[in-house]
Design a protein around this motif. Structure first.
Motif, PDB file in Angstrom:
ATOM      1  N   SER A 156       0.926  -1.093  -0.348  1.00 20.55           N
ATOM      2  CA  SER A 156       0.449  -0.151  -0.330  1.00 20.55           C
ATOM      3  C   SER A 156       0.828   1.697   0.127  1.00 20.55           C
ATOM      4  O   SER A 156       0.447   2.305  -0.512  1.00 20.55           O
ATOM      5  CB  SER A 156      -1.398  -0.133   1.690  1.00 20.55           C
ATOM      6  N   ILE A 157       1.863   1.348   0.682  1.00 18.13           N
ATOM      7  CA  ILE A 157       2.741   1.710   0.998  1.00 18.13           C
ATOM      8  C   ILE A 157       3.306   2.467  -0.521  1.00 18.13           C
ATOM      9  O   ILE A 157       3.714   3.851  -1.241  1.00 18.13           O
ATOM     10  CB  ILE A 157       4.048   2.037   1.763  1.00 18.13           C
ATOM     11  N   ASP A 158       3.715   2.068  -1.241  1.00 17.50           N
ATOM     12  CA  ASP A 158       4.775   1.697  -2.645  1.00 17.50           C
ATOM     13  C   ASP A 158       3.404   1.679  -3.607  1.00 17.50           C
ATOM     14  O   ASP A 158       3.750   3.188  -3.988  1.00 17.50           O
ATOM     15  CB  ASP A 158       4.797  -0.076  -3.453  1.00 17.50           C
ATOM     16  N   VAL A 159       2.147   2.186  -3.666  1.00 16.45           N
ATOM     17  CA  VAL A 159       1.084   2.464  -4.230  1.00 16.45           C
ATOM     18  C   VAL A 159       1.328   3.982  -4.126  1.00 16.45           C
ATOM     19  O   VAL A 159       1.284   5.030  -5.241  1.00 16.45           O
ATOM     20  CB  VAL A 159       0.095   1.330  -4.292  1.00 16.45           C
ATOM     21  N   LEU A 160       1.457   4.105  -2.450  1.00 19.74           N
ATOM     22  CA  LEU A 160       1.032   6.032  -2.488  1.00 19.74           C
ATOM     23  C   LEU A 160       1.984   6.800  -2.278  1.00 19.74           C
ATOM     24  O   LEU A 160       1.977   7.638  -2.973  1.00 19.74           O
ATOM     25  CB  LEU A 160       0.410   6.308  -1.124  1.00 19.74           C
ATOM     26  N   ASN A 161       3.061   5.787  -2.480  1.00 19.83           N
ATOM     27  CA  ASN A 161       4.080   6.455  -3.484  1.00 19.83           C
ATOM     28  C   ASN A 161       4.566   6.876  -4.582  1.00 19.83           C
ATOM     29  O   ASN A 161       4.826   7.940  -4.994  1.00 19.83           O
ATOM     30  CB  ASN A 161       5.992   5.774  -3.012  1.00 19.83           C
ATOM     31  N   ILE A 162       3.915   5.833  -5.220  1.00 19.38           N
ATOM     32  CA  ILE A 162       3.892   6.410  -6.796  1.00 19.38           C
ATOM     33  C   ILE A 162       2.916   6.946  -6.780  1.00 19.38           C
ATOM     34  O   ILE A 162       2.399   7.892  -8.180  1.00 19.38           O
ATOM     35  CB  ILE A 162       2.885   4.934  -7.579  1.00 19.38           C
ATOM     36  N   LEU A 163       1.585   7.433  -6.334  1.00 19.70           N
ATOM     37  CA  LEU A 163       0.627   8.378  -6.812  1.00 19.70           C
ATOM     38  C   LEU A 163       1.501   9.959  -6.301  1.00 19.70           C
ATOM     39  O   LEU A 163       1.050  10.546  -6.795  1.00 19.70           O
ATOM     40  CB  LEU A 163      -0.836   8.094  -5.847  1.00 19.70           C
ATOM     41  N   ARG A 164       2.078   9.308  -5.415  1.00 17.05           N
ATOM     42  CA  ARG A 164       2.623  10.934  -5.244  1.00 17.05           C
ATOM     43  C   ARG A 164       3.574  11.212  -5.902  1.00 17.05           C
ATOM     44  O   ARG A 164       3.711  12.773  -6.057  1.00 17.05           O
ATOM     45  CB  ARG A 164       3.361  11.367  -3.383  1.00 17.05           C
ATOM     46  N   GLU A 165       4.027  11.168  -6.368  1.00 15.18           N
ATOM     47  CA  GLU A 165       4.907  11.332  -8.134  1.00 15.18           C
ATOM     48  C   GLU A 165       4.139  12.109  -9.178  1.00 15.18           C
ATOM     49  O   GLU A 165       4.183  13.167  -9.878  1.00 15.18           O
ATOM     50  CB  GLU A 165       5.247   9.782  -8.918  1.00 15.18           C
ATOM     51  N   PHE A 166       2.304  11.859  -9.330  1.00 12.70           N
ATOM     52  CA  PHE A 166       1.699  12.557  -9.893  1.00 12.70           C
ATOM     53  C   PHE A 166       1.557  13.021  -9.569  1.00 12.70           C
ATOM     54  O   PHE A 166       1.033  14.874 -10.249  1.00 12.70           O
ATOM     55  CB  PHE A 166       0.328  11.613 -10.283  1.00 12.70           C
ATOM     56  N   SER A 167       1.269  13.196  -8.737  1.00  8.89           N
ATOM     57  CA  SER A 167       0.454  14.493  -7.541  1.00  8.89           C
ATOM     58  C   SER A 167       0.672  14.922  -5.899  1.00  8.89           C
ATOM     59  O   SER A 167       0.694  14.121  -5.230  1.00  8.89           O
ATOM     60  CB  SER A 167      -1.134  15.001  -8.183  1.00  8.89           C
ATOM     61  N   PRO A 168       1.561  15.973  -4.658  1.00  7.93           N
ATOM     62  CA  PRO A 168       1.070  15.773  -4.291  1.00  7.93           C
ATOM     63  C   PRO A 168      -0.163  16.080  -3.208  1.00  7.93           C
ATOM     64  O   PRO A 168       0.156  15.941  -1.895  1.00  7.93           O
ATOM     65  CB  PRO A 168       1.809  17.534  -3.984  1.00  7.93           C
ATOM     66  N   ILE A 169      -1.152  16.549  -3.892  1.00  8.70           N
ATOM     67  CA  ILE A 169      -2.212  16.723  -2.917  1.00  8.70           C
ATOM     68  C   ILE A 169      -3.033  14.965  -3.111  1.00  8.70           C
ATOM     69  O   ILE A 169      -4.034  15.025  -4.227  1.00  8.70           O
ATOM     70  CB  ILE A 169      -3.454  17.175  -3.649  1.00  8.70           C
TER      71      ILE A 169
END
Length: 465
Positions: A156-169
């Protein structure tokens, strides 16, 4: 700025010859120019491009303009929902499970409910929250596995880190769901859908798992949309199409409508969201209270569009644990023993988060699945396991119907505030709350080093009354 320094991972001195300069007045000051790197679309660079969601892409300005008009005055919110998350992780870690009906939540010989299951198991009618025994009856060939929380959290943390690369919000909603605000950011991809597709592709390429997505102007619509095309699907609900999207959907599609509310709405002749939108809001409020007014708002496509990153989110409002008993029982001693274990788990989590509580809630479910909750607000804040346990037992004694077997019990603490080390008044006969809290603190330190099962209470040390 030194011309040799990196911009987005590329040196200005190595800028491709085909780079173009596009005037961008007002971005970095009137009359200044913003250099856009238009990368070569050759096969050599395409693989590298997929790894870099931040890199600037060649996009059609007309397409951007059309989408700006569609989303004018609205946010662009994405809801990402991992597909059969727990089961998919188990299938990935054990290839022999791929293509098999995998059911997560517990073993058939034990009590419990299904947490999730693979799509192969859903063919048999298995769904979340179904009793494990019923799941086994429907799918005796299913592969039943217990949950592995640490493994799922890691992915789950891996997935969140990927999404954070696209948007900080980014707002994590659960272990397998998240909201992402891509307002304005989507323009570098041409359209919101193009950006979200890249998110999905990157999640799959890095984790081997798929995610379904919904795009809308608020969180409720985005969440509803993400469930429309599973697995690995994408549903776009533009502001001008909200009415058409909602009109013929069944009311149970609405986030927050469970079986009881669905049945009540059905008795009113409300079967679709369109019918819910047309129903008189004052009548809904009279029947369902404030929840009725909220349902009417959702039926009209209105909802919260604020995506709150974890570092801006308010403190936890409650902390709780519940357990399904191995067998239905009316034994007070067995029920109290389980409440003792639950109070210890809840108390440890609460103290680890730095809180103390003023309200304790007891949940219990009888063997016929009828469920009740009772709570009590205290005069003083407490933080010890004993204080939580004693209040839970009092609620049990005051409300439990004798000779009725219990299936599930749970404890939740709320009205939390940060613990500042202020001594509490003496509220127990033998030990004051301050001394009990000190005992808990010592036990917590032991558990931090040696594990949660390294130390516990002698049952007799927990006085029932």
């Amino acid at each position: 700025m030194d011309p040799g320094k990196n911009l987005g991972g590329m040196s200005r001195t190595t800028m491709p010859a085909e780079s173009k300069k596009i005037a961008a007045p007002g971005v970095f000051g009137k009359g200044r120019e913003l250099t856009h790197l238009i990368r070569d679309e050759s096969a050599k660079d395409s693989a590298e491009e997929k790894k870099r969601p931040w890199s600037i892409r060649k996009v059609d300005t007309q397409t951007i303009g059309k989408n700006r008009h569609k989303w004018s005055g609205h946010k662009v919110i994405v809801h990402l929902d991992m597909d059969a998350f727990f089961a998919a992780i188990e299938q990935q870690h054990c290839p022999q499970l791929k293509g098999q009906p995998v059911i997560i939540g517990g073993l058939p010989g034990y009590r419990g409910v299904v947490s999730t299951c693979s799509y192969e198991a859903r063919v048999f009618g298995i769904k979340s929250a179904m009793p494990t025994a019923e799941a086994f009856r429907r799918c005796p060939v299913g592969i039943f596995l217990e949950t592995s929380g640490s493994k799922y959290t890691y992915i789950s943390i891996d997935v969140l880190n990927i999404l954070r690369e696209f948007s900080p919000i980014l707002e994590p909603f659960s272990i397998d769901e998240a909201f992402v605000d891509i307002t304005g950011i989507w323009e570098r991809y041409g359209t919101p859908a193009s950006m979200v597709k890249e998110m999905q592709m990157m999640i799959e390429s890095r984790t081997g798992l798929t995610a379904s997505a919904g795009i809308a102007h608020n969180k409720i619509l985005a969440k509803m949309a993400s469930g429309m095309d599973k697995p690995n699907g994408l549903t776009l609900v533009e502001p001008g199409t909200v009415g058409a999207f909602l009109e013929n959907l069944p009311v149970e599609t609405v986030w927050g409508i469970g079986p009881a509310t669905q049945n009540a709405l059905s008795q009113l002749g409300i079967l679709t969201i369109g019918q819910l939108a047309m129903y008189d809001v004052y009548a809904l409020r009279k029947i369902f209270g404030v929840h009725g007014a909220a349902l009417h708002e959702i039926a009209h496509g209105r909802g919260d569009s604020t995506v709150t990153p974890y570092y801006h989110q308010p403190h936890e409002k409650s902390i709780g644990h519940e357990t399904t008993l191995p067998n239905d029982t009316d034994s007070i001693d067995v029920i109290r023993a389980n409440l003792r274990v639950l109070s210890e788990r809840v108390g440890r989590r609460m103290r680890k988060s730095g809180y103390e509580t003023k309200r304790i809630k007891l949940k219990f479910r009888y063997s016929d699945f009828s469920t009740f909750s009772r709570e009590r607000t205290l005069t003083d804040y407490v933080r010890s396991d004993l204080a939580i346990f004693q209040q839970a037992v009092k609620l049990l004694d005051d409300n439990l119907q004798k000779a009725r077997a219990i299936r599930l019990v749970g404890i939740t603490v709320s009205h939390l505030r940060e613990f500042k080390g202020v001594a509490q008044v003496e509220i127990f006969e033998e030990l004051c709350e301050k001394k009990n809290s000190c005992i808990c603190d010592v036990m917590d330190k032991i558990k931090d080093i040696y594990g949660d099962k390294s130390i516990t209470y002698l049952s007799s040390s927990f006085r029932y009354k």
